[in-house]
Design an enzyme around this catalytic site. Structure first.
Site, PDB file in Angstrom:
ATOM      1  N   HIS A 135       0.835  -1.203   0.000  1.00 52.84           N
ATOM      2  CA  HIS A 135       0.000   0.000   0.000  1.00 52.84           C
ATOM      3  C   HIS A 135       0.867   1.249   0.000  1.00 52.84           C
ATOM      4  O   HIS A 135       1.060   1.913   1.018  1.00 52.84           O
ATOM      5  CB  HIS A 135      -0.952  -0.008   1.192  1.00 52.84           C
ATOM      6  CG  HIS A 135      -2.064  -0.995   1.065  1.00 52.84           C
ATOM      7  ND1 HIS A 135      -2.063  -2.214   1.722  1.00 52.84           N
ATOM      8  CD2 HIS A 135      -3.211  -0.967   0.324  1.00 52.84           C
ATOM      9  CE1 HIS A 135      -3.160  -2.879   1.409  1.00 52.84           C
ATOM     10  NE2 HIS A 135      -3.872  -2.149   0.558  1.00 52.84           N
ATOM     11  N   HIS A 139       1.032   1.667  -5.711  1.00 53.82           N
ATOM     12  CA  HIS A 139      -0.289   1.037  -5.819  1.00 53.82           C
ATOM     13  C   HIS A 139      -1.330   2.073  -6.232  1.00 53.82           C
ATOM     14  O   HIS A 139      -2.172   1.811  -7.095  1.00 53.82           O
ATOM     15  CB  HIS A 139      -0.677   0.399  -4.480  1.00 53.82           C
ATOM     16  CG  HIS A 139      -2.119   0.004  -4.387  1.00 53.82           C
ATOM     17  ND1 HIS A 139      -2.684  -0.969  -5.192  1.00 53.82           N
ATOM     18  CD2 HIS A 139      -3.123   0.459  -3.585  1.00 53.82           C
ATOM     19  CE1 HIS A 139      -3.971  -1.095  -4.893  1.00 53.82           C
ATOM     20  NE2 HIS A 139      -4.254  -0.238  -3.933  1.00 53.82           N
ATOM     21  N   HIS A 175      -7.463   6.793  -2.792  1.00 56.80           N
ATOM     22  CA  HIS A 175      -8.275   5.745  -2.165  1.00 56.80           C
ATOM     23  C   HIS A 175      -7.590   5.005  -1.029  1.00 56.80           C
ATOM     24  O   HIS A 175      -8.256   4.368  -0.216  1.00 56.80           O
ATOM     25  CB  HIS A 175      -8.735   4.737  -3.227  1.00 56.80           C
ATOM     26  CG  HIS A 175      -7.712   3.688  -3.534  1.00 56.80           C
ATOM     27  ND1 HIS A 175      -6.589   3.945  -4.313  1.00 56.80           N
ATOM     28  CD2 HIS A 175      -7.614   2.391  -3.159  1.00 56.80           C
ATOM     29  CE1 HIS A 175      -5.862   2.844  -4.405  1.00 56.80           C
ATOM     30  NE2 HIS A 175      -6.455   1.893  -3.721  1.00 56.80           N
TER      31      HIS A 175
END
Length: 382
Positions: A135, A139, A175
């Site tokens: 993460h 990504h 996100h």
């Protein structure tokens, strides 16, 4: 410019500049950080400025020249995000957003200030942790690139408004902001303050989405827009990010499937388009098994490494090790086979039913190849 949808409720989080306040909401929302930089990281354009003061300038120009060539094919599915990240010296997300915002004409359409945009990019890059194996901003760049592909799908492209495109790109880029590299169950068992703040409900997704709103406000990127439009956009940004919560997938997928059986979606309807953008971001978020073999395997290695890092922490603190996180009893092949079978394949099968495009067929082909590879693999450790 006004929103073409109904008014949304506002979001009540405002943060001031961190260097001028003892504690801003943005700093408070960072879950695991013992320090806070007072300066945003330097931004490097895709094409570097000429000049003898740049060290290794010829090599830099060569690398960034290759990055520029790659960006011409940013909406193609065989895009190698790892190569692009190397060519941009770890700033794949920043360079990609700069490119696609210009490509879609978003600066002109929304009257965006370039300096505020650069500030936004600096805050964005800073909010992704380099210590995480999976993460990271890479990504986020990969998800943003996938979203670029999905925005070009014929079922979407002819109906999307400029607001939809802005939402899709910013939703993808923000996100997973400030992801701590552990899952929700880890935060709950360790009584992390975020679990109290969000009452154990989509803890990470709530955190990502709220922080996304915060850096939009701190950068002032959309501050010039009418308040009603800005608040509505912030609410919709949080909505698309919350849809990435895996625990919500069954409900969302059932709703999506049921609508397809009823005759599909009215893409001239704002709410239907918003739902499609939620599905697009869900797909982009877990599309790694739908990439070509080598790229997909590299992502598999990184996510398994992050799982096992969490398990090592739990073991060191004599806690029960979370599912999929025990490096002594789990392996990459079984993790990936289960992930593809139970989460990715059902999602992309329905997405293909909706899009029925060459791209959606290609993604399913890659998925089946990767599923077969992992199903027939000898158990491996990352």
């Amino acid at each position: 410019m006004s929103m073409d949808h109904q008014t949304c409720a506002g979001v009540g989080c405002v943060s001031g500049k961190r260097q001028r306040q003892h504690m801003s909401l943005q700093r408070y929302l960072h879950p695991i950080r013992g320090f806070c930089c007072n300066q945003t990281p330097p931004l490097r354009p895709v094409t570097p400025p000429p000049g003898p003061h740049r060290s290794h300038s010829l090599l830099d120009q060569h690398y960034f020249g290759q990055a520029s060539v790659m960006l011409k094919k940013v909406a193609t599915w065989n895009f190698d995000i790892f190569l692009f990240d190397r060519l941009t010296d770890g700033e794949a997300l920043v360079c990609m957003l700069q490119h696609v915002f210009h490509q879609y004409g978003l600066f002109e359409l929304f009257g965006l200030d370039p300096l505020r945009f650069l500030k936004f990019l600096g805050l964005l890059q800073e909010a992704y942790y380099t210590r995480n194996p999976y993460h990271t901003s890479v990504h986020a760049a990969d998800v943003t690139q996938a979203m670029c592909c999905f925005l070009q799908e014929p079922k979407l492209a002819q109906f999307l408004t400029s607001w939809d495109i802005l939402l899709g790109l910013l939703g993808a880029a923000t996100h997973d902001l400030s992801h701590p590299g552990v899952n929700q169950s880890f935060l709950i068992k360790n009584n992390h303050y975020l679990t109290l703040l969000y009452q154990n409900d989509s803890v990470l997704e709530n955190h990502h989405s709220k922080l996304g709103v915060c850096i939009l406000r701190e950068s002032g990127l959309l501050a010039h827009l009418p308040p009603q439009d800005r608040l509505c956009f912030e609410e919709r940004l949080q909505s698309v990010i919350l849809a990435t919560d895996i625990s919500r997938q069954t409900d969302i997928l059932n709703r999506f499937s049921a609508q397809l059986k009823k005759g599909g979606f009215n893409m001239e309807n704002g709410e239907d388009r918003h739902f499609i953008l939620q599905m697009a971001l869900k797909c982009a978020d877990i599309c790694n098994p739908c990439r070509s073999g080598l790229i997909s395997k590299h992502w598999s290695h990184l996510v398994t490494q992050e799982f096992f890092q969490q398990g090592d922490i739990e073991r060191a603190h004599k806690q029960e090790i979370s599912p999929l996180c025990d490096r002594h009893s789990c392996n990459m092949a079984s993790i990936q086979t289960g992930f593809i079978s139970f989460l990715v394949e059902p999602l992309f099968t329905q997405w293909d039913n909706f899009c029925a495009s060459p791209l959606s067929h290609t993604m399913l082909d890659h998925l089946r190849e990767n599923k077969s590879y992992w199903s027939n693999s000898t158990p491996l450790s990352p």
